[in-house]
Design an enzyme around this catalytic site. Structure first.
Site, PDB file in Angstrom:
ATOM      1  N   ARG A   1      -6.727  -5.796  23.887  1.00  0.00           N
ATOM      2  CA  ARG A   1      -6.376  -5.103  24.963  1.00  0.00           C
ATOM      3  C   ARG A   1      -6.096  -3.531  24.725  1.00  0.00           C
ATOM      4  O   ARG A   1      -6.363  -2.942  25.744  1.00  0.00           O
ATOM      5  CB  ARG A   1      -4.734  -5.612  25.485  1.00  0.00           C
ATOM      6  CG  ARG A   1      -4.185  -5.156  26.643  1.00  0.00           C
ATOM      7  CD  ARG A   1      -3.446  -5.881  27.345  1.00  0.00           C
ATOM      8  NE  ARG A   1      -2.250  -6.206  26.500  1.00  0.00           N
ATOM      9  CZ  ARG A   1      -1.088  -5.286  26.395  1.00  0.00           C
ATOM     10  NH1 ARG A   1      -1.138  -4.378  26.994  1.00  0.00           N
ATOM     11  NH2 ARG A   1      -0.134  -5.384  25.431  1.00  0.00           N
TER      12      ARG A   1
ATOM     13  N   THR B   1      -3.184  -0.008   6.912  1.00  0.00           N
ATOM     14  CA  THR B   1      -3.245   0.335   5.452  1.00  0.00           C
ATOM     15  C   THR B   1      -3.146   1.999   5.074  1.00  0.00           C
ATOM     16  O   THR B   1      -2.514   2.604   4.231  1.00  0.00           O
ATOM     17  CB  THR B   1      -4.236  -0.552   4.500  1.00  0.00           C
ATOM     18  OG1 THR B   1      -3.713  -1.767   4.661  1.00  0.00           O
ATOM     19  CG2 THR B   1      -4.266   0.051   3.313  1.00  0.00           C
TER      20      THR B   1
ATOM     21  N   SER C   1       0.905  -1.083  -0.026  1.00  0.00           N
ATOM     22  CA  SER C   1      -0.015   0.057   0.051  1.00  0.00           C
ATOM     23  C   SER C   1       0.914   1.105  -0.018  1.00  0.00           C
ATOM     24  O   SER C   1       0.567   2.176  -0.748  1.00  0.00           O
ATOM     25  CB  SER C   1      -0.873  -0.239   1.141  1.00  0.00           C
ATOM     26  OG  SER C   1      -1.731  -1.009   1.202  1.00  0.00           O
TER      27      SER C   1
ATOM     28  N   GLY D   1       1.069 -11.126  16.726  1.00  0.00           N
ATOM     29  CA  GLY D   1       1.799  -9.977  16.036  1.00  0.00           C
ATOM     30  C   GLY D   1       2.527 -10.116  14.821  1.00  0.00           C
ATOM     31  O   GLY D   1       2.634 -11.199  14.404  1.00  0.00           O
TER      32      GLY D   1
ATOM     33  N   HIS E   1     -34.461   7.367  11.933  1.00  0.00           N
ATOM     34  CA  HIS E   1     -34.977   6.596  12.462  1.00  0.00           C
ATOM     35  C   HIS E   1     -35.716   5.528  11.438  1.00  0.00           C
ATOM     36  O   HIS E   1     -35.913   6.150  10.604  1.00  0.00           O
ATOM     37  CB  HIS E   1     -36.199   7.114  13.441  1.00  0.00           C
ATOM     38  CG  HIS E   1     -37.117   6.157  14.198  1.00  0.00           C
ATOM     39  ND1 HIS E   1     -36.367   5.424  15.193  1.00  0.00           N
ATOM     40  CD2 HIS E   1     -38.167   5.710  13.997  1.00  0.00           C
ATOM     41  CE1 HIS E   1     -37.462   4.678  15.777  1.00  0.00           C
ATOM     42  NE2 HIS E   1     -38.321   4.756  15.011  1.00  0.00           N
TER      43      HIS E   1
ATOM     44  N   GLU F   1     -28.883   5.810  15.594  1.00  0.00           N
ATOM     45  CA  GLU F   1     -29.381   7.096  16.250  1.00  0.00           C
ATOM     46  C   GLU F   1     -29.198   7.059  17.474  1.00  0.00           C
ATOM     47  O   GLU F   1     -29.156   8.298  18.130  1.00  0.00           O
ATOM     48  CB  GLU F   1     -30.973   6.887  15.648  1.00  0.00           C
ATOM     49  CG  GLU F   1     -31.698   5.857  16.436  1.00  0.00           C
ATOM     50  CD  GLU F   1     -33.171   5.976  16.048  1.00  0.00           C
ATOM     51  OE1 GLU F   1     -33.871   6.951  16.048  1.00  0.00           O
ATOM     52  OE2 GLU F   1     -33.816   4.587  15.709  1.00  0.00           O
TER      53      GLU F   1
END
Ligand code: NDP
Length: 455
Positions: free
Chosen positions: A207, A314, A15, A265, A439, A444
């Site tokens: 976490r 990204t 990217s 990771g 709605h 909402e």
């Protein structure tokens, strides 16, 4: 720059590298990009995009069941893993083609080779056994999954790289980790019909997210049938024959599986890149250290994206690539603003978040007002699903600015992308309250939360 083969040589067509290369070329630079695997990088080839396609596939696993409450009969629904993989591969091939075309159209030379830095201006192309020179070098090699090699049998487990190409659908899956990839893949495999155990060393998954989100995601995963095992890590992985594995945990528990998956990771991909030949300084985990202009300690060498281990996302890599090209090739010094980056975890239901968690906001601002809403979304009344939607606003007490929005529920990432504009613009709780509700939607609730949450 006269004397060099290229003005810019980018290593890595993911990217960040693609955006930087294309933009620099459109500004008139002579650019080449080297890629040793496939143009598109982690996001397109073996990350965000195929993952999201898997998420869509797995959501149907719940929908066939839930549709019955709306009058549908969906007996005999059958899932074909081979077909999903083939269709996913076709889509990834298409996107890979689009990326290649875009680079070609911009006039960027694409070199299918591993590239190794020889000195500050020379790159060795391993597959072609030749050198090229460049005025500037951009390192955009991304990251790679990290696995815990201290665990006996660690190589009997796969990572996300392989998970996108499994020949057979695994009926029993054990995943190590409690971050983005662990949570997303646990939900994917569960939705597609596997028995899934997630083994996390801490207390609640995700976490780094607001604690209420961690707790709620944990709860939703357990509700959908994922076995979440906390305060445990892998001790040993054993081959027990017939393609099956046995995972021994440090708690003494054992789990048998067809697939064991590391999601603990990712690490910056700088091994063997030759950066030491040019004197480029590396940091923790081998990341390339850069300043706010994406510049390394070597004047003409730059780095963007995951390889710098700043924010592994990204859109951030794309921004960094663009800022680099603007600064270096368009005479327009540009820095990336890292405040209020929206985040999503494609769990089921998904998470969307922007800004400060309650804990971090209390540390930064002192006084904060908290608003929470926890409800069963309308769709789940007839569907019978027990899944709930949870929303939380974190408001700085003094200024009344909304500094954090945290949502888990259908559509959360889509809501948060839009809300990120409001939060980044510094809108206040009153601005939210003054906005009329749309709605009937779940969103909402975000403009209808009137009562401060008191512990
Ligand atoms: P994460 O950093 O999200 O999670 C890693 C997990 O592994 C954490 O739960 C961590 O525990 C645990 N862990 C780390 N070391 C060990 C160890 N030695 N033993 C056991 N557990 C360990 O990494 P991921 O691999 O899930 O994803 C990498 C990055 O890719 C993410 O940080 C994110 O930036 C990006 N990503 C983004 C996605 C998205 O935007 N939706 C999707 C997928 C990836 P602890 O929490 O206790 O530290």
């Amino acid at each position: 720059m006269a004397g060099y083969d290229y003005d810019l040589f980018t290593i890595g067509a993911g990217s960040g590298g693609v955006r930087a290369s294309r933009l620099a070329a459109t500004f008139g630079a002579r650019v080449a990009v080297a890629e040793e695997y496939r143009v598109g990088g982690t996001c397109v080839i073996r990350g965000c995009i195929p993952k999201k396609l898997f998420v869509y596939a797995s959501e149907f696993g719940h929908m066939f069941h839930e549709a019955q409450g709306y009058g549908w009969t969906a007996n005999g629904a059958h899932f074909d893993w081979t077909k999903l993989i083939a269709n996913k591969d076709a889509e990834i091939d298409r996107l890979n083609g689009v990326y290649i075309r875009n680079l070609n159209n911009a006039g960027v030379d694409i070199i299918n080779s591993r590239a190794v830095v020889k000195d500050a201006h020379t790159i060795h192309l391993v597959n072609e056994n030749r050198d090229v020179t460049a005025d500037k070098i951009l390192v955009a090699t991304g990251g790679a999954p990290w696995t815990d090699q201290s665990v006996t049998g660690h190589n009997l487990a796969v990572t996300s790289n392989e998970a996108f190409h499994l020949e057979e659908f695994p009926r029993r899956v054990v995943i190590a980790g409690g971050g983005y990839i662990a949570v997303e893949f646990a939900c994917i495999f569960k939705g597609l019909g596997a028995e899934v155990s997630l083994v996390y060393r801490g207390e609640d998954v995700l976490r780094h997210f607001d604690r209420d989100i961690s707790v709620q995601v944990h709860r939703e995963m357990s509700r959908m049938g994922v076995r979440v095992i906390t305060s445990a890590v892998f001790d040993k992985i054993e081959d027990i024959g017939g393609g099956a594995r046995r995972v021994h945990l440090d708690t003494g528990a054992r789990l048998d599986a067809d697939l064991v998956f590391w999601a603990v990771g990712r690490k910056p991909a700088t091994d063997g890149l030759g950066l030491e030949n040019a004197g480029v300084a590396l940091g923790k985990n081998g990341c390339v250290i850069v300043d706010e202009w994406n510049r390394t300690n070597v004047e003409n060498i730059f780095a963007v994206g995951d390889v710098t281990d700043r924010v592994q996302l990204t859109p951030v890599a794309i921004r960094e690539g663009a800022a680099f090209a603007e600064t270096e090739f368009n005479n327009s010094p540009t820095k990336v603003d890292y405040d209020f980056i929206p985040k999503a975890v494609f769990s089921q239901p998904p998470v969307g978040a922007v800004g400060y968690s309650e804990g971090k906001a209390r540390k930064k601002f002192g006084g904060v007002d908290i608003y929470k809403s926890d409800f069963r979304p309308m769709k789940n009344t007839l569907s019978g699903s027990e899944a709930r939607t949870f929303m939380k606003l974190v408001v700085e007490e003094k200024t009344q600015k909304v500094v954090g929005v945290h949502i888990i529920g259908d559509g959360a990432p889509e809501m948060v992308q839009c809300l990120a504009v409001a939060v980044k613009a510094g809108l206040t709780k009153k601005d939210f309250d003054d906005t009329i509700a749309l709605h009937p939607t779940s969103a909402e609730e975000l403009v209808l939360m009137r009562n401060k949450f008191i512990e």
